[in-house]
Design a protein around this motif. Structure first.
Motif, PDB file in Angstrom:
ATOM      1  N   LYS A 215       1.045  -1.655   0.011  1.00 43.86           N
ATOM      2  CA  LYS A 215       0.210   0.446  -0.054  1.00 43.86           C
ATOM      3  C   LYS A 215       0.878   1.191  -0.497  1.00 43.86           C
ATOM      4  O   LYS A 215       0.013   2.050  -1.002  1.00 43.86           O
TER       5      LYS A 215
ATOM      6  N   SER B  28       1.956   1.963  -3.395  1.00 44.16           N
ATOM      7  CA  SER B  28       1.681   2.382  -4.096  1.00 44.16           C
ATOM      8  C   SER B  28       1.391   4.019  -4.147  1.00 44.16           C
ATOM      9  O   SER B  28       1.529   4.852  -5.101  1.00 44.16           O
ATOM     10  N   VAL B  29       1.504   4.459  -3.132  1.00 40.87           N
ATOM     11  CA  VAL B  29       1.160   5.622  -2.285  1.00 40.87           C
ATOM     12  C   VAL B  29       2.326   6.596  -2.884  1.00 40.87           C
ATOM     13  O   VAL B  29       2.202   7.854  -3.265  1.00 40.87           O
TER      14      VAL B  29
ATOM     15  N   THR C 162      -2.657  17.522  -3.562  1.00 42.95           N
ATOM     16  CA  THR C 162      -2.988  16.477  -3.313  1.00 42.95           C
ATOM     17  C   THR C 162      -3.826  16.316  -1.490  1.00 42.95           C
ATOM     18  O   THR C 162      -4.368  15.596  -1.875  1.00 42.95           O
TER      19      THR C 162
ATOM     20  N   TYR D 191      -7.826  14.618  -1.030  1.00 43.99           N
ATOM     21  CA  TYR D 191      -8.346  14.452   0.581  1.00 43.99           C
ATOM     22  C   TYR D 191     -10.578  14.499   0.480  1.00 43.99           C
ATOM     23  O   TYR D 191     -10.880  14.272   1.341  1.00 43.99           O
TER      24      TYR D 191
ATOM     25  N   GLN E 200     -16.690   5.558  -6.486  1.00 51.17           N
ATOM     26  CA  GLN E 200     -16.161   4.874  -5.423  1.00 51.17           C
ATOM     27  C   GLN E 200     -17.840   4.075  -5.404  1.00 51.17           C
ATOM     28  O   GLN E 200     -17.304   3.023  -4.697  1.00 51.17           O
TER      29      GLN E 200
ATOM     30  N   LEU F 168      -1.792  -1.705  -5.289  1.00 45.87           N
ATOM     31  CA  LEU F 168      -2.458  -1.119  -4.492  1.00 45.87           C
ATOM     32  C   LEU F 168      -3.507  -2.490  -4.367  1.00 45.87           C
ATOM     33  O   LEU F 168      -4.577  -2.733  -3.430  1.00 45.87           O
TER      34      LEU F 168
ATOM     35  N   ALA G 295      -6.210   1.655   5.044  1.00 47.53           N
ATOM     36  CA  ALA G 295      -7.270   2.857   4.567  1.00 47.53           C
ATOM     37  C   ALA G 295      -6.140   4.075   4.902  1.00 47.53           C
ATOM     38  O   ALA G 295      -5.686   5.443   4.003  1.00 47.53           O
TER      39      ALA G 295
ATOM     40  N   ASP H 258      -2.704   5.628   2.864  1.00 44.98           N
ATOM     41  CA  ASP H 258      -2.958   6.632   1.865  1.00 44.98           C
ATOM     42  C   ASP H 258      -3.124   8.511   2.553  1.00 44.98           C
ATOM     43  O   ASP H 258      -2.343   9.018   1.512  1.00 44.98           O
ATOM     44  N   TYR H 259      -3.225   8.631   3.630  1.00 43.73           N
ATOM     45  CA  TYR H 259      -2.560   9.605   3.974  1.00 43.73           C
ATOM     46  C   TYR H 259      -1.499  10.462   4.146  1.00 43.73           C
ATOM     47  O   TYR H 259      -0.764  11.605   4.135  1.00 43.73           O
TER      48      TYR H 259
ATOM     49  N   SER I  34       0.626  10.216   1.273  1.00 44.66           N
ATOM     50  CA  SER I  34       1.213  10.755   0.050  1.00 44.66           C
ATOM     51  C   SER I  34       0.962  12.220   0.179  1.00 44.66           C
ATOM     52  O   SER I  34       1.956  12.970  -0.381  1.00 44.66           O
TER      53      SER I  34
END
Length: 302
Positions: free
Chosen positions: A10, A13-14, A95, A99, A167, A227, A240, A243-244, A246
């Motif tokens: 993960k 991927s970020v 970025t 969010y 989504q 991902l 999850a 993700d942040y 990033s």
């Protein structure tokens, strides 16, 4: 695969998605052309992955092709708006404003899917959107905001709305479509749709920009695979929050490559958004664990 392996994928991927965005930003071409490079050069990577997994036949099987086309139209529009914003705003701001997408997903899930949104989630969403507003504030309240900045903010917010709708759409698709098919047909659809913009000003980029754009496409494909594979090793609720991460990579790359210095309000707003998003994730995970513990005590009818 262990949960630690899922977390590593993960995070990979970020990082790759942020690098992909930086490459798109560093190689300015018309938005439709950037979408083409991102999509077309991801295809060989995704096809090779499907062959390696033995899922090529599954990846090419679409039970409801119309769902994939709709997902492609909305998804490629979101990608286009985001790429356009990258040419107008600093990478960390794009970025951070992005969010807004998971926050809006909560709202659209309630409106379109009938999901219950209790007070905790609703207050966290409102707090997160306030954080998005804090990030936008210095961009919109300078003495004379340029049209470029205003359009950049509009584009990234439009991208966030469309990504949240994607989504919601994917939640409906998984009832009939395989994940590999969703990944493959989105990439194929976005490649075809990007070609529609060919008559509207595509350019022949210099070789170094061409190399960057090809690399962006391939990295985007690898990031998508990382991902997807991450969820084989760890639950979505565990992954999850990563993700942040990033925003950290976006700040570092923005400063090192584009000399973009984050403003205090951008950092404050990002922290508010991240905190609200993580609080939603942790709360949902806690409720899920409670439901799982309650199931063994249920009656057969319960």
């Amino acid at each position: 695969m262990t949960p630690l392996g899922g977390i590593a994928l993960k995070l990979a991927s970020v990082v790759l998605f942020v690098i992909m965005s930086a490459l798109i930003k560093a190689a300015p071409v018309p938005t439709g052309e950037a979408v083409f490079f991102r999509s077309f050069f991801a295809l060989p990577v995704i096809i090779a992955w499907l062959i390696w997994r033995g899922d090529l036949a599954t990846g090419l099987r679409a039970n409801r092709l119309s769902l994939h086309v709709l997902r492609g139209i909305v998804g490629v529009s979101a990608m286009g708006f985001n790429f356009a914003a990258l040419g107008m705003l600093p990478l960390p701001e794009v970025t951070a404003l992005g969010y807004a997408a998971p926050l809006m997903t909560v709202v659209f899930a309630a409106l379109l899917l009938g999901e219950k949104v209790r007070l905790f989630r609703l207050s966290a969403v409102v707090t997160g959107l306030i954080g998005v507003g804090i990030v936008m504030w210095p961009l919109l309240t300078v003495s004379d905001p340029t049209p470029t900045v205003l359009w950049g903010v509009a584009f990234v917010m439009a991208s966030a709305v469309l990504r949240s709708l994607v989504q919601i759409h994917i939640r409906r698709m998984v009832a009939t479509e395989q994940t590999s098919a969703i990944v493959f047909y989105f990439t194929m659809t976005s490649t075809v749709l990007s070609l529609v913009t060919l008559p509207f000003g595509w350019v022949l980029p210099p070789w170094e920009h061409t190399a960057m754009l090809i690399a962006a496409g391939m990295l985007g494909g690898i990031a998508q695979i990382c991902l997807t594979s991450a969820y084989r090793g760890a639950e979505a609720a565990l992954l999850a929050p990563f993700d942040y991460a990033s925003i950290l990579f976006a700040i570092v790359i923005g400063y090192a490559v584009f000399a973009e210095v984050p403003t205090p309000l951008m950092l404050l707003g990002s922290a508010v958004v991240v905190a609200s998003g993580v609080s939603i994730i942790l709360r949902e995970r806690y409720l899920g664990l409670r439901r799982n513990r309650a199931r063994p005590g249920m009656t057969p009818q319960g």
